[in-house]
Design a protein around this motif. Sequence first.
Motif, PDB file in Angstrom:
ATOM      1  N   THR A  23       0.814  -1.440  -0.349  1.00  0.00           N
ATOM      2  CA  THR A  23      -0.158   0.115   0.007  1.00  0.00           C
ATOM      3  C   THR A  23       0.875   1.324  -0.300  1.00  0.00           C
ATOM      4  O   THR A  23       0.409   2.247  -1.187  1.00  0.00           O
ATOM      5  CB  THR A  23      -0.667   0.168   0.883  1.00  0.00           C
ATOM      6  OG1 THR A  23      -2.333  -0.949   1.287  1.00  0.00           O
ATOM      7  CG2 THR A  23      -1.784   0.867   1.167  1.00  0.00           C
ATOM      8  N   ASP A  41       2.327   2.008  -3.357  1.00  0.00           N
ATOM      9  CA  ASP A  41       0.909   1.706  -4.525  1.00  0.00           C
ATOM     10  C   ASP A  41       1.142   3.472  -3.964  1.00  0.00           C
ATOM     11  O   ASP A  41       0.786   4.543  -4.673  1.00  0.00           O
ATOM     12  CB  ASP A  41      -0.371   1.096  -3.934  1.00  0.00           C
ATOM     13  CG  ASP A  41      -0.079  -0.050  -4.674  1.00  0.00           C
ATOM     14  OD1 ASP A  41       0.528  -0.008  -5.511  1.00  0.00           O
ATOM     15  OD2 ASP A  41      -0.469  -1.163  -4.199  1.00  0.00           O
ATOM     16  N   ILE A  42       0.928   4.298  -3.150  1.00  0.00           N
ATOM     17  CA  ILE A  42       0.701   5.297  -2.794  1.00  0.00           C
ATOM     18  C   ILE A  42       1.857   6.624  -3.297  1.00  0.00           C
ATOM     19  O   ILE A  42       1.856   7.033  -3.689  1.00  0.00           O
ATOM     20  CB  ILE A  42       0.585   5.861  -1.430  1.00  0.00           C
ATOM     21  CG1 ILE A  42      -0.976   5.024  -1.116  1.00  0.00           C
ATOM     22  CG2 ILE A  42      -0.007   7.313  -0.868  1.00  0.00           C
ATOM     23  CD1 ILE A  42      -1.310   4.745   0.494  1.00  0.00           C
ATOM     24  N   LEU A  43       2.919   6.186  -2.937  1.00  0.00           N
ATOM     25  CA  LEU A  43       4.536   6.939  -2.555  1.00  0.00           C
ATOM     26  C   LEU A  43       4.773   6.911  -4.661  1.00  0.00           C
ATOM     27  O   LEU A  43       4.794   8.302  -5.036  1.00  0.00           O
ATOM     28  CB  LEU A  43       5.472   6.354  -1.613  1.00  0.00           C
ATOM     29  CG  LEU A  43       5.887   7.473  -1.513  1.00  0.00           C
ATOM     30  CD1 LEU A  43       6.315   9.335  -1.149  1.00  0.00           C
ATOM     31  CD2 LEU A  43       7.419   6.916  -0.721  1.00  0.00           C
ATOM     32  N   PHE A  57       0.805   6.294  -6.686  1.00  0.00           N
ATOM     33  CA  PHE A  57      -0.323   7.565  -7.145  1.00  0.00           C
ATOM     34  C   PHE A  57       0.731   9.282  -7.057  1.00  0.00           C
ATOM     35  O   PHE A  57       0.580   9.948  -7.501  1.00  0.00           O
ATOM     36  CB  PHE A  57      -0.743   7.415  -5.534  1.00  0.00           C
ATOM     37  CG  PHE A  57      -1.772   8.339  -5.729  1.00  0.00           C
ATOM     38  CD1 PHE A  57      -2.809   9.026  -6.778  1.00  0.00           C
ATOM     39  CD2 PHE A  57      -2.115   9.127  -4.377  1.00  0.00           C
ATOM     40  CE1 PHE A  57      -4.066   9.594  -6.703  1.00  0.00           C
ATOM     41  CE2 PHE A  57      -2.466  10.528  -4.554  1.00  0.00           C
ATOM     42  CZ  PHE A  57      -4.043  10.813  -5.653  1.00  0.00           C
ATOM     43  N   ARG A  58       1.776   9.085  -6.195  1.00  0.00           N
ATOM     44  CA  ARG A  58       2.226  10.442  -5.421  1.00  0.00           C
ATOM     45  C   ARG A  58       3.669  10.723  -6.222  1.00  0.00           C
ATOM     46  O   ARG A  58       3.288  12.206  -6.766  1.00  0.00           O
ATOM     47  CB  ARG A  58       2.252  10.748  -3.940  1.00  0.00           C
ATOM     48  CG  ARG A  58       2.391  12.113  -3.061  1.00  0.00           C
ATOM     49  CD  ARG A  58       2.919  12.812  -1.740  1.00  0.00           C
ATOM     50  NE  ARG A  58       2.941  13.888  -2.018  1.00  0.00           N
ATOM     51  CZ  ARG A  58       3.391  13.706  -0.336  1.00  0.00           C
ATOM     52  NH1 ARG A  58       4.017  12.994   0.614  1.00  0.00           N
ATOM     53  NH2 ARG A  58       3.575  14.980   0.146  1.00  0.00           N
TER      54      ARG A  58
END
Length: 319
Positions: free
Chosen positions: A243, A246-248, A251-252
Amino acid sequence: MHRSSNLKTIIAFSIVATAISIIFGGYAFGIGDHIEQLPPVLRVADSSYLSNDFFTNSSSSIGPRYFFSHLIGYASRYIQLEIVYFILTLLTKFFIAFVTMLFVREISHGSLLAGMMSVAFVFVMGGFNLGDASELRFIYLTPHFLALPLIMGTILLSLQGKILLSSFIAGIASLIHPTLGLETGALALAAYFIVNILPFNAFQSEDKPKSYRYVIGAVMVFGAFAALWWFIFQSNEGIPDVTFIDILAYFRHPHHYLPSKFPLSDYVLTAIFLLNFGIAWVFWRRNQTISKKSYLFVISFTGLILAVCAAGYIFVEII
């Protein structure tokens, strides 16, 4: 006397280079990454600042920017915040120039001209910027920029064989920027091991026991800082690794972490840089006055960086 004179010249040129970089390269405050980095700094300066703001509260807890925020925040209690940022920017640029010249002097038999040319390349051209994370010409202060002189010093000290001090400086750098400090410290330690411990080391065999002791001591120093950050991150509420990635990464910040998202032009510039590095290294290696230790360290450190880049790609994008 000659070395003392050289040091004065290096200091003087570093001051001039810093001034020219600020005057012609520009300076900024309160833009870009400052927008998200200033709230925790202002909270340290004033505990009542945005007391009910979720972002400020969460970013003010102990984490990657904790020590940076406290350094700036405490200083701003006595000196105006804008002045603190400007002074630290000047000092950072000065030490980038200073350490660059010391490093070049170390590998070029004291050539001040080579050092001056290197500083000019650093401040004017800045090298390549694959992953939008290797810029050396920052116009505003960030943890990354403030840590740069320390991580450059880490590499220089490792080259000079001062691996205990190198690991300590890397640890201090990790307080400002955890990933840069710890990663550079590990790479510098590994390069020192390759040069001094492995069978083709640059020193005489009777010096190897001393090198072993230095490595053990450096591992203990480096391990203390690494353990500090491990405990800090363990104390915070975590999320699953997948997770987090995936976020860092996806996505970001795909422009920082996903090689498939890097512009083609950045790869071209990187290839040109590495080609020129290889050519220069071959000619430099053929110079009979250059020590085996120096060219082996430089190629070892470069190879380790490329290996880490490849590992990052495999584990983030493939696995």
